[in-house]
Scaffold this active site. Structure first.
Site, PDB file in Angstrom:
ATOM      1  N   LYS A  72     -19.975  65.618 125.680  1.00 12.38           N
ATOM      2  CA  LYS A  72     -19.387  64.341 125.264  1.00 12.38           C
ATOM      3  C   LYS A  72     -17.864  64.333 125.388  1.00 12.38           C
ATOM      4  O   LYS A  72     -17.266  63.312 125.731  1.00 12.38           O
ATOM      5  CB  LYS A  72     -19.811  63.999 123.838  1.00 12.38           C
ATOM      6  CG  LYS A  72     -21.288  63.638 123.735  1.00 12.38           C
ATOM      7  CD  LYS A  72     -21.653  63.157 122.356  1.00 12.38           C
ATOM      8  CE  LYS A  72     -23.139  62.825 122.299  1.00 12.38           C
ATOM      9  NZ  LYS A  72     -23.540  62.230 121.028  1.00 12.38           N
ATOM     10  N   ASP A 108     -22.316  55.755 120.200  1.00 12.51           N
ATOM     11  CA  ASP A 108     -22.819  56.337 118.948  1.00 12.51           C
ATOM     12  C   ASP A 108     -22.168  55.605 117.778  1.00 12.51           C
ATOM     13  O   ASP A 108     -22.781  55.409 116.737  1.00 12.51           O
ATOM     14  CB  ASP A 108     -22.452  57.827 118.844  1.00 12.51           C
ATOM     15  CG  ASP A 108     -23.270  58.694 119.779  1.00 12.51           C
ATOM     16  OD1 ASP A 108     -24.402  58.298 120.127  1.00 12.51           O
ATOM     17  OD2 ASP A 108     -22.779  59.768 120.169  1.00 12.51           O
TER      18      ASP A 108
END
Ligand code: ATR
Length: 284
Positions: A72, A108
């Site tokens: 990420k 997210d």
């Protein structure tokens, strides 16, 4: 009939075999009748390997990627552009490739916010949240709570310095010693487990929910098992809960819309599909 090649996207990570993302996107492709492909892409850890693989996928014409552990942060570094939420989160889970370059998003953050709302939580300047953990997931959760206008965000983590580092970048955030977590619950509206505790194969999360107000919402980002001991305990106390699957479904939607051009729907049928897959998987 169109002679255009199918639109391609996928999820990149290491390991990647157990990702539920292909199930979500392939279901949405089927529902939308879009000619698209969504692949699992294994990329070994390290920025160099991520860069090489992403360059290769762009040459092959991929529209973009979902990115999961351990890439990420590499995904954000690889991108040419990121919005402020993504930069603040310090990590991206969605990349969009175009001739103009690579754009990074952290869905997210918005996924957590949407699933919290779906669980009935009303977040305001008066809200007090306690976030357990200080890894990438906790950073995203704290950013989402801040975006929602949560008045007080407390971060408790075994390694306090990591919580302090996150709190330094979020105006309404403060830190709490890990062993003070039970004592702090008396006036908490939103409790979030953003540690790996409670996940199959990991240690349990030790916390006593007795002091939480009856109106509190308890969220767990862990979804293996789907009903963690924390959520089962919260239900026993009559509290509203939000599980990790809800967040997983909501974080997937923006990428799908950007790559495939159709707005997908998060519903019970999709959830059932994922629950069935998890149930067939057996213990991790
Ligand atoms: P992610 O990026 O998914 O958040 P991570 O960075 O590995 O994953 O974070 C895991 C979180 O679980 C951390 O907050 C970690 O605490 P430390 O920062 O002190 O490592 C927490 N965690 C893992 N095992 C733990 C344990 N046995 N007790 C308390 N916290 C634990």
């Amino acid at each position: 009939m169109s002679d255009q090649a199918p639109i391609r996207a996928g999820v990149a990570g290491f390991p990647i075999q157990h990702s539920l993302s292909p199930l979500i996107h392939r279901e949405w492709l089927k529902r939308a009748g879009v000619d698209g492909r969504y692949d699992r892409i294994e990329i070994p850890p390290g920025y160099e390997s991520f860069q090489q693989a992403a360059d290769d996928l762009r040459r092959k014409g991929y529209a973009g990627l979902n990115v999961t552990l351990p890439h990420k942060e590499n995904a954000l570094r690889y991108a040419d552009e990121a919005d402020s939420t993504t930069s603040r989160a310090g990590a991206a889970n969605t990349l969009v490739f175009s001739a103009a370059g690579v754009k990074a998003y952290n869905t997210d953050v918005s996924g957590f916010a949407l699933s919290l709302k779906a669980a009935g939580a009303v977040v305001s300047e008066q809200s007090r949240a306690l976030v357990l953990g200080a890894g990438g997931a906790a950073r995203g959760v704290a950013a989402a709570l801040s975006d929602l206008g949560c008045g007080s965000i407390m971060l408790a983590n075994r390694t306090l310095e990591k919580a302090e580092a996150i709190a330094a970048s979020i105006p309404s955030a403060t830190t709490l010693a890990w062993d003070r977590r039970d004592a702090a619950l008396g006036d908490i509206d939103i409790l979030v487990n953003a540690t790996s505790l409670g996940m199959s194969g990991e240690r349990p999360l030790e916390i006593s929910l007795s002091a939480l107000p009856k109106s509190a919402v308890v969220a767990d980002i862990v979804y293996t098992p789907l009903k963690t001991a924390l959520l089962a305990d919260a239900e026993q106390h009559g509290l509203q809960t939000m599980d990790g699957l809800s967040m997983l479904m909501h974080q997937a939607a923006p990428g799908f819309e950007m790559w495939f051009g159709e707005q997908p729907v998060v519903d019970d049928a999709l959830r059932e599909l994922l629950v069935t897959a998890l149930n067939h998987r057996g213990p991790a």
